[in-house]
Write an enzyme that holds these catalytic residues in place. Sequence first.
Site, PDB file in Angstrom:
ATOM      1  N   LEU A 161      -0.319  -0.327  -4.339  1.00  0.00           N
ATOM      2  CA  LEU A 161       0.420   0.692  -5.076  1.00  0.00           C
ATOM      3  C   LEU A 161       1.764   0.103  -5.490  1.00  0.00           C
ATOM      4  O   LEU A 161       2.378   0.560  -6.448  1.00  0.00           O
ATOM      5  CB  LEU A 161       0.657   1.936  -4.210  1.00  0.00           C
ATOM      6  N   ILE A 199       0.939   6.818   0.005  1.00  0.00           N
ATOM      7  CA  ILE A 199       0.298   5.810   0.851  1.00  0.00           C
ATOM      8  C   ILE A 199      -1.156   5.653   0.439  1.00  0.00           C
ATOM      9  O   ILE A 199      -1.896   6.633   0.342  1.00  0.00           O
ATOM     10  CB  ILE A 199       0.369   6.222   2.339  1.00  0.00           C
ATOM     11  N   CYS A 200      -1.568   4.411   0.205  1.00  0.00           N
ATOM     12  CA  CYS A 200      -2.971   4.117  -0.095  1.00  0.00           C
ATOM     13  C   CYS A 200      -3.644   3.721   1.223  1.00  0.00           C
ATOM     14  O   CYS A 200      -3.491   2.603   1.706  1.00  0.00           O
ATOM     15  CB  CYS A 200      -3.076   2.989  -1.112  1.00  0.00           C
ATOM     16  N   LEU A 201      -4.348   4.685   1.804  1.00  0.00           N
ATOM     17  CA  LEU A 201      -5.021   4.479   3.083  1.00  0.00           C
ATOM     18  C   LEU A 201      -6.313   5.280   3.043  1.00  0.00           C
ATOM     19  O   LEU A 201      -6.290   6.488   2.763  1.00  0.00           O
ATOM     20  CB  LEU A 201      -4.115   4.943   4.225  1.00  0.00           C
ATOM     21  N   ASN A 230       0.804  -1.223   0.000  1.00  0.00           N
ATOM     22  CA  ASN A 230       0.000   0.000   0.000  1.00  0.00           C
ATOM     23  C   ASN A 230       0.835   1.271   0.000  1.00  0.00           C
ATOM     24  O   ASN A 230       0.322   2.349   0.283  1.00  0.00           O
ATOM     25  CB  ASN A 230      -0.961  -0.015   1.189  1.00  0.00           C
TER      26      ASN A 230
END
Length: 184
Positions: free
Chosen positions: A151, A116-118, A108
Amino acid sequence: MICADLKVVRLILYLSWRDRLLCANSDMQQSRARLFKEYKEVQREKVADPDIQLVCDDTNIFKWTALIKGPSETPYEGGVFQLAFAVPEPYPLQPPQVRFLTKIFHPNVHFKTGEICLDILKNAWSPAWTLQSVCRAIIALMAHPEADSPLNCDSGNLLRSGDVRGFNSMARMYTRLAAMPKKG
């Protein structure tokens, strides 16, 4: 009559511009007040949360960095990871932009940019979140990667294919290379 109408239009445009400027300044003042409150809270909690060290830029309250410790019992254990925060002026109504400055092998996190994929940094943001709680959420993400929305496709593919050993080995290697003090 046309001159009078033109004066009215100019006055309306001026008042509209002034009101937008005052609102923008008000939003910025509210953001600064919130960030200053968080700064004071961080100073109080330095001892309380040894896993997170948040630091405000000396010249810009909208720029922060954080050092977070890799969670125990993960391939990131023992590593210290640096994050960069860019806080928008409408904060806390909009989330901060956060990225890893330290290279990390995680599904991520974009390996090159540190993005950051959050969800809380995107569509699930709430003004109740603080910079400190965002750091906590990132530490939790490090401990529980979500391989279905990667990601970093290489790390995501390792986890999705069930190669946890391969993923852990790569993540540990990058932690040692990038997030641990050099011996010698």
